[in-house]
Write an enzyme that holds these catalytic residues in place. Structure first.
Site, PDB file in Angstrom:
ATOM      1  N   LYS A  83       0.798  -1.159  -0.041  1.00  0.00           N
ATOM      2  CA  LYS A  83      -0.184   0.081  -0.023  1.00  0.00           C
ATOM      3  C   LYS A  83       1.061   1.265  -0.013  1.00  0.00           C
ATOM      4  O   LYS A  83       1.647   1.291   1.039  1.00  0.00           O
ATOM      5  CB  LYS A  83      -0.794   0.004   1.265  1.00  0.00           C
ATOM      6  CG  LYS A  83      -2.235   0.514   1.148  1.00  0.00           C
ATOM      7  CD  LYS A  83      -2.856   0.334   2.578  1.00  0.00           C
ATOM      8  CE  LYS A  83      -4.450   0.549   2.516  1.00  0.00           C
ATOM      9  NZ  LYS A  83      -4.977   0.763   3.846  1.00  0.00           N
TER      10      LYS A  83
HETATM   11  C1  E4P Z   1      -8.475   1.519   3.778  1.00  0.00           C
HETATM   12  O1  E4P Z   1      -7.402   0.814   3.149  1.00  0.00           O
HETATM   13  C2  E4P Z   1      -8.225   2.448   5.205  1.00  0.00           C
HETATM   14  O2  E4P Z   1      -7.586   1.145   5.768  1.00  0.00           O
HETATM   15  C3  E4P Z   1      -9.577   2.539   5.727  1.00  0.00           C
HETATM   16  O3  E4P Z   1     -10.642   2.302   5.021  1.00  0.00           O
HETATM   17  C4  E4P Z   1      -9.666   3.826   6.147  1.00  0.00           C
HETATM   18  O4  E4P Z   1     -10.837   4.031   7.048  1.00  0.00           O
HETATM   19  P1  E4P Z   1     -10.978   5.145   7.894  1.00  0.00           P
HETATM   20  O5  E4P Z   1     -11.303   6.495   7.200  1.00  0.00           O
HETATM   21  O6  E4P Z   1     -12.537   4.780   8.679  1.00  0.00           O
HETATM   22  O7  E4P Z   1     -10.046   5.331   8.829  1.00  0.00           O
END
Ligand code: E4P
Length: 217
Positions: A83
């Protein structure tokens, strides 16, 4: 539509995987912090449970640092998906990693133009954050709609991974628009099965069945 779970909680991942609901997992530095575990150890454990891609995020912000961290993360398991953040260095790393046959999830996407750049960099997944746009009084679902149209216009193969999902309605809307993947916190994922009429109907069937005095099998 593929279902990923957005957590580093191994017990939750195991339960959902046992139910046959999981196609993959997404983690991020905040989720690792929440787990209280060593990132390598917990990521390895997750990769052993789930067959599909497990996103593990780099924390370096420069290209060389990201590539070094990506190499180290890739050693954890074959199903690691690197990522990277949606920055110029992140896109450069995305291109280099996908050219090398790695799975890459480009995260922190908040605009259609950012998603267009990620597709051009060969991203496996683009992660538009729905909930965080809703939080600032924009409509996160509009972004999913725009990216779907742009990717379809040009036949980009990058998969739209709807992220920052907070509600069951987010899942339904993303599915209606045609997001390829949705990543959902465990509680929200489990809530998709709930409907009061299902509970009420089941209760009535079981009560009537008890009155027959019969047993199946
Ligand atoms: C995606 O890969 C992220 O880990 C995640 O969806 C972030 O979500 P949040 O905005 O609830 O922290």
């Amino acid at each position: 539509m593929k279902f990923f779970v957005d957590t580093a909680d191994v017990a939750e991942i195991r339960e959902l995987n046992d139910n046959g609901l999981l196609d993959g997992v997404t983690t991020n530095p905040s989720l690792i912090m929440k787990s209280g575990r060593d990132y390598r150890e917990v990521t390895k454990e997750i990769c052993d449970i789930v067959d599909g891609p497990v996103s593990a995020e780099v924390t370096a912000t420069d290209f060389d640092g990201m590539m070094k961290e990506a190499a180290s993360l890739s050693e954890i398991a074959d199903n690691i998906c690197i990522k990277v953040p949606l920055t110029l260095d992140g896109l450069k790393a995305c291109k280099a990693l996908t050219d090398d046959g790695r799975l890459v999830n480009v995260t922190l996407c908040f605009s259609a133009n950012q998603a267009l750049l990620a597709a051009k960099a060969g991203a496996t997944f683009i992660s538009p954050f729905i909930g965080r746009l809703d939080d600032i009084h924009l409509d996160g679902m509009d972004l999913i709609r725009e990216i779907r149209q742009i990717y379809d216009n040009y036949g980009f193969e990058t998969e739209i991974l709807a992220a920052s999902v907070r509600t069951a309605n987010h899942v339904k809307e993303a599915a209606l628009i045609g997001a390829d993947v949705v990543t959902v916190p465990p509680a929200t994922l489990k809530s998709l099965v709930k409907h009061p009429l299902t509970d009420k109907g089941l209760e009535a069937f079981l009560a009537d069945w008890a009155k027959t005095g019969q047993q199946i099998g």
